[in-house]
Design an enzyme around this catalytic site. Sequence first.
Site, PDB file in Angstrom:
ATOM      1  N   HIS A 164       9.321   3.076   8.652  1.00 60.17           N
ATOM      2  CA  HIS A 164       8.603   2.440   9.631  1.00 60.17           C
ATOM      3  C   HIS A 164       7.695   2.827  10.267  1.00 60.17           C
ATOM      4  CE1 HIS A 164       9.804  -0.488  12.845  1.00 60.17           C
ATOM      5  NE2 HIS A 164       9.882   0.665  13.831  1.00 60.17           N
ATOM      6  N   ARG A 192      23.336 -14.555   2.226  1.00 61.14           N
ATOM      7  CA  ARG A 192      22.790 -13.467   1.829  1.00 61.14           C
ATOM      8  C   ARG A 192      23.629 -12.566   1.067  1.00 61.14           C
ATOM      9  NH1 ARG A 192      19.372 -10.917   5.606  1.00 61.14           N
ATOM     10  NH2 ARG A 192      19.084 -11.985   7.750  1.00 61.14           N
ATOM     11  N   SER A 204       0.724  -1.333  -0.064  1.00 60.15           N
ATOM     12  CA  SER A 204      -0.296   0.161  -0.266  1.00 60.15           C
ATOM     13  C   SER A 204       0.656   1.129  -0.015  1.00 60.15           C
ATOM     14  CB  SER A 204      -0.727   0.008   1.282  1.00 60.15           C
ATOM     15  OG  SER A 204      -0.561   0.483   2.224  1.00 60.15           O
ATOM     16  N   ASN A 205       2.146   1.017   0.876  1.00 54.98           N
ATOM     17  CA  ASN A 205       2.494   1.898   0.791  1.00 54.98           C
ATOM     18  C   ASN A 205       3.635   2.273  -0.763  1.00 54.98           C
ATOM     19  OD1 ASN A 205       3.348   4.179   3.403  1.00 54.98           O
ATOM     20  ND2 ASN A 205       3.833   1.942   3.978  1.00 54.98           N
ATOM     21  N   ARG A 233      13.226  -7.869   4.625  1.00 55.15           N
ATOM     22  CA  ARG A 233      14.592  -8.413   5.342  1.00 55.15           C
ATOM     23  C   ARG A 233      15.460  -7.618   5.444  1.00 55.15           C
ATOM     24  NH1 ARG A 233      14.362 -13.784   5.303  1.00 55.15           N
ATOM     25  NH2 ARG A 233      15.938 -13.966   4.883  1.00 55.15           N
TER      26      ARG A 233
HETATM   27  C1  GAR Z   1       3.772  -0.265   6.749  1.00 54.57           C
HETATM   28  O1  GAR Z   1       3.254   0.048   7.778  1.00 54.57           O
HETATM   29  C2  GAR Z   1       5.090  -0.378   6.886  1.00 54.57           C
HETATM   30  O2  GAR Z   1       5.370   1.015   8.268  1.00 54.57           O
HETATM   31  C3  GAR Z   1       5.660  -2.008   7.291  1.00 54.57           C
HETATM   32  O3  GAR Z   1       4.754  -3.247   7.303  1.00 54.57           O
HETATM   33  C4  GAR Z   1       3.884  -2.175   6.609  1.00 54.57           C
HETATM   34  C5  GAR Z   1       4.177  -2.836   5.270  1.00 54.57           C
HETATM   35  O4  GAR Z   1       2.432  -1.797   4.443  1.00 54.57           O
HETATM   36  N1  GAR Z   1       7.383  -1.615   7.801  1.00 54.57           N
HETATM   37  C6  GAR Z   1       7.332  -2.270   8.465  1.00 54.57           C
HETATM   38  O5  GAR Z   1       7.492  -2.704   9.209  1.00 54.57           O
HETATM   39  C7  GAR Z   1       9.802  -2.275   8.244  1.00 54.57           C
HETATM   40  N2  GAR Z   1      10.228  -3.051   9.015  1.00 54.57           N
HETATM   41  P1  GAR Z   1       2.448  -2.120   2.556  1.00 54.57           P
HETATM   42  O6  GAR Z   1       2.988  -3.427   2.041  1.00 54.57           O
HETATM   43  O7  GAR Z   1       0.697  -2.159   2.906  1.00 54.57           O
HETATM   44  O8  GAR Z   1       3.179  -0.967   2.598  1.00 54.57           O
END
Ligand code: GAR
Length: 211
Positions: A110, A66, A13-14, A92
């Site tokens: 984050h 990795r 979604s981001n 990851r």
């Molecule tokens: C978002 O809330 C992002 O901030 C978080 O995962 C979600 C992804 O949502 N990221 C983390 O936790 C990074 N460690 P999305 O796939 O819908 O953007």
Amino acid sequence: RKRVAILISGRGSNMSALIDAAKDRAYPAEIVLVVSNRPDAGGLQRATENGIATAVVDHKTYGKNREGFEQALQSVLEQHHIDIVCLAGFMRLLTSWFVSRWTGRMLNIHPALLPAFKGLDTHRRAIEARAEHHGATVHFVVPEMDSGPTIAQGTVPVLPDDTEDDLAKRVLAIEHRIYPLALKLVAAGRVRVEGDHCVIDGDISAEDAAL
Ligand code: GAR
């Protein structure tokens, strides 16, 4: 316009918020590539629908190697002449070998007000800690997880009866505003890193309100 790759692991979604923002010709970045470490990430389809190239670099193919995984990632980014990398729900950890290649050119979002609640389960932990405020942070990536100079932060209240889901939704809405803003500032060369923090060139209040 800067050439941007978005790295995802899930629904994206981001990623979609960044793609939508970059549809504006005046936006200083274009999204040219979406890379997922999971072949089944929902975001891949959305990227394709938007005419954006996609690649899968499946970490499982590399087992404990990795370095092999990151070399494959690096080579796909180089093939597409990427200027800026945006991690968007990319789950990851990256080694300093990879991170050092993208210093000042790799962003992460984050779901917490860093330095509070690094790591996973941020919404549950914010509720358990009875935090009054919670939110999201866009920062430059450094080798240490969920650290690095903050570019933008968005704050939401934690309400008394919030479930983890309620809070996650409220934070996600703010994520979708601050990530496009942060990328815009970085792509336009308006963010300067000074030690452990960022200095933004110009007044961003009007731009923030417009998002
Ligand atoms: C978002 O809330 C992002 O901030 C978080 O995962 C979600 C992804 O949502 N990221 C983390 O936790 C990074 N460690 P999305 O796939 O819908 O953007």
